[in-house]
Design a protein around this motif. Structure first.
Motif, short mmCIF file in Angstrom:
data_model
loop_
_atom_site.label_atom_id
_atom_site.label_comp_id
_atom_site.label_asym_id
_atom_site.label_seq_id
_atom_site.Cartn_x
_atom_site.Cartn_y
_atom_site.Cartn_z
N LEU A 1 0.86 -1.19 0.00
CA LEU A 1 0.00 0.00 0.00
C LEU A 1 0.89 1.23 0.00
CD1 LEU A 1 -3.05 0.73 0.16
CD2 LEU A 1 -2.75 1.01 2.62
N SER A 2 0.67 2.11 -0.95
CA SER A 2 1.51 3.30 -1.07
C SER A 2 1.08 4.38 -0.08
CB SER A 2 1.44 3.85 -2.50
OG SER A 2 0.10 4.18 -2.85
N ARG A 3 1.99 5.27 0.22
CA ARG A 3 1.71 6.36 1.15
C ARG A 3 0.63 7.28 0.57
NH1 ARG A 3 4.26 9.05 5.29
NH2 ARG A 3 6.02 7.60 5.19
N PRO A 4 -0.29 7.75 1.39
CA PRO A 4 -1.35 8.66 0.90
C PRO A 4 -0.77 9.95 0.34
CG PRO A 4 -1.89 7.80 3.08
CD PRO A 4 -0.48 7.41 2.81
N LYS A 5 -1.49 10.57 -0.56
CA LYS A 5 -1.07 11.85 -1.10
C LYS A 5 -1.20 12.93 -0.04
CE LYS A 5 -2.39 10.82 -5.88
NZ LYS A 5 -3.25 11.22 -7.03
N GLU A 6 -0.46 14.02 -0.20
CA GLU A 6 -0.53 15.11 0.76
C GLU A 6 -1.89 15.80 0.71
OE1 GLU A 6 2.61 17.84 0.00
OE2 GLU A 6 4.05 16.75 1.23
N LEU A 7 -2.34 16.26 1.87
CA LEU A 7 -3.57 17.04 1.95
C LEU A 7 -3.23 18.49 1.59
CD1 LEU A 7 -6.59 17.14 2.77
CD2 LEU A 7 -5.82 17.74 5.08
N THR A 8 -3.70 18.94 0.43
CA THR A 8 -3.32 20.26 -0.06
C THR A 8 -4.50 21.22 -0.19
OG1 THR A 8 -3.59 19.51 -2.36
CG2 THR A 8 -1.40 19.31 -1.38
N ILE A 9 -5.73 20.72 -0.13
CA ILE A 9 -6.89 21.57 -0.41
C ILE A 9 -7.07 22.62 0.68
CG2 ILE A 9 -8.58 20.10 0.79
CD1 ILE A 9 -10.48 20.73 -1.60
N ASP A 10 -7.57 23.79 0.29
CA ASP A 10 -7.83 24.88 1.23
C ASP A 10 -9.11 24.60 2.01
OD1 ASP A 10 -9.12 27.83 1.72
OD2 ASP A 10 -6.95 27.88 1.80
N THR A 11 -9.16 25.04 3.26
CA THR A 11 -10.34 24.78 4.10
C THR A 11 -11.59 25.46 3.59
OG1 THR A 11 -9.73 26.63 5.55
CG2 THR A 11 -8.95 24.44 6.18
N THR A 12 -11.44 26.52 2.78
CA THR A 12 -12.61 27.24 2.27
C THR A 12 -13.13 26.69 0.95
OG1 THR A 12 -11.19 28.87 1.15
CG2 THR A 12 -11.87 29.37 3.40
N ASP A 13 -12.44 25.71 0.40
CA ASP A 13 -12.88 25.11 -0.87
C ASP A 13 -14.19 24.36 -0.67
OD1 ASP A 13 -13.05 23.01 -3.06
OD2 ASP A 13 -11.25 24.08 -3.68
N PRO A 14 -15.17 24.52 -1.58
CA PRO A 14 -16.45 23.82 -1.44
C PRO A 14 -16.31 22.30 -1.35
CG PRO A 14 -16.61 25.52 -3.12
CD PRO A 14 -15.17 25.42 -2.75
N GLU A 15 -15.23 21.75 -1.92
CA GLU A 15 -15.02 20.31 -1.91
C GLU A 15 -14.15 19.85 -0.74
OE1 GLU A 15 -16.26 18.07 -4.31
OE2 GLU A 15 -17.47 19.81 -4.79
N ALA A 16 -13.81 20.77 0.18
CA ALA A 16 -12.87 20.47 1.25
C ALA A 16 -13.33 19.30 2.12
CB ALA A 16 -12.64 21.71 2.12
N SER A 17 -14.60 19.30 2.51
CA SER A 17 -15.09 18.25 3.40
C SER A 17 -14.99 16.87 2.76
CB SER A 17 -16.55 18.53 3.78
OG SER A 17 -17.08 17.49 4.57
N LYS A 18 -15.41 16.77 1.51
CA LYS A 18 -15.38 15.49 0.81
C LYS A 18 -13.96 14.99 0.60
CE LYS A 18 -16.53 15.48 -3.54
NZ LYS A 18 -17.36 15.56 -4.77
N TYR B 1 -0.11 22.10 7.21
CA TYR B 1 0.58 21.82 8.47
C TYR B 1 0.35 22.87 9.56
CZ TYR B 1 4.33 21.32 11.86
OH TYR B 1 5.04 21.22 13.02
N PRO B 2 0.33 24.19 9.24
CA PRO B 2 0.13 25.18 10.31
C PRO B 2 -1.15 24.98 11.12
CG PRO B 2 0.92 26.26 8.32
CD PRO B 2 0.62 24.83 7.94
N LEU B 3 -2.13 24.28 10.56
CA LEU B 3 -3.37 24.02 11.30
C LEU B 3 -3.12 23.19 12.55
CD1 LEU B 3 -5.74 23.17 8.30
CD2 LEU B 3 -5.80 25.25 9.69
N VAL B 4 -2.09 22.33 12.50
CA VAL B 4 -1.82 21.42 13.63
C VAL B 4 -0.40 21.57 14.15
CG1 VAL B 4 -3.54 19.73 12.86
CG2 VAL B 4 -1.20 19.58 12.00
N GLU B 5 0.21 22.69 13.86
CA GLU B 5 1.61 22.90 14.24
C GLU B 5 1.84 22.74 15.74
OE1 GLU B 5 5.14 26.21 13.41
OE2 GLU B 5 3.04 26.62 12.86
N ASP B 6 0.87 23.16 16.54
CA ASP B 6 1.03 23.12 17.99
C ASP B 6 0.28 21.95 18.64
OD1 ASP B 6 2.55 25.51 17.94
OD2 ASP B 6 0.72 26.69 17.86
N VAL B 7 -0.19 21.01 17.83
CA VAL B 7 -0.94 19.86 18.34
C VAL B 7 -0.01 18.66 18.42
CG1 VAL B 7 -3.00 18.44 18.04
CG2 VAL B 7 -3.01 20.80 17.22
N GLU B 8 -0.06 17.93 19.53
CA GLU B 8 0.91 16.87 19.77
C GLU B 8 0.41 15.47 19.41
OE1 GLU B 8 3.98 17.39 20.52
OE2 GLU B 8 3.76 19.55 20.75
#
Length: 202
Positions: free
Chosen positions: A6-23, A65-72
């Motif tokens: 199983l290959s490594r998942p692709k990076e999460l790059t979508i912006d949080t404001t994109d209409p397709e972000a949740s999906k 990454y900045p969304l979780v920069e301070d999350v452990e």
């Protein structure tokens, strides 16, 4: 039978404001969890435990990454990302504001609405609450300014009064910013104005 790699998942790059972000985020998170399970199944008894935090961080783009920069912890990272990407209230707005595209068949349009509805959270409300929610959604949909509409949609669980107050506040801020820009342009257009400001007469 040899186990399929199983290959490594692709990076999460979508912006949080994109209409397709949740999906897209929901699918991405599933691939990350599957990859972690694959790593755990493949390790030997003597091998160290899979560091889930390092795995999920490695699957984030520099913009995410900045969304979780301070999350452990891994669980806290997942919860933080879900809060940022899965805006269910916004999905209700997307449902009621979705229009059929010019090249979109009626059946495709209906399927798109069903897909959006799956991501919405519906609850029992009174007639007056339902009226206010519909009025709020119509108000947001009818706003001329896409900037104000987007800023409102970034907020969760806004009532009708809160929505209108926020829209008024954002509009006032826009006018003040535009007025300051006009004054600055007017000052810049006057010959010697800047030098006079820099070197006031004694």
């Amino acid at each position: 039978m040899e186990k399929q790699q199983l290959s490594r998942p692709k990076e999460l790059t979508i912006d949080t404001t994109d209409p397709e972000a949740s999906k897209i985020f929901t699918y991405w998170l599933r691939t990350v969890k599957d990859y972690i399970a694959y790593l755990e199944e493949g390790r030997s008894v003597s091998s160290p435990a899979v560091n889930k935090t390092r795995v999920i961080i490695s699957c984030l783009s520099p913009s995410a990454y900045p969304l979780v920069e301070d999350v452990e912890s891994y669980d806290d990272i997942v919860a933080t990302l879900q809060t940022a990407y899965v805006k269910r209230k916004n999905n209700v707005y997307l449902l009621v504001s979705r229009h059929q595209q010019m090249d979109e068949a009626v059946t495709e349009f209906a399927q798109a609405l069903k897909s959006l509805a799956k991501d919405c959270t519906f609850k029992a409300v009174s007639a007056s609450e339902y009226r206010d929610e519909l009025t709020r959604d119509a108000f947001i949909n009818g706003l001329v300014s896409p900037f104000i509409r987007q800023r409102i949609l970034e907020k969760d669980e806004l009532k009708l009064l809160q929505t209108t107050e926020l829209a008024v506040s954002l509009k006032r801020a826009q006018k003040q910013a535009a007025s300051m820009d006009r004054r600055q342009l007017a000052v810049s257009a006057v010959p010697g104005a800047q030098s006079a400001e820099q070197h006031p007469p004694r």
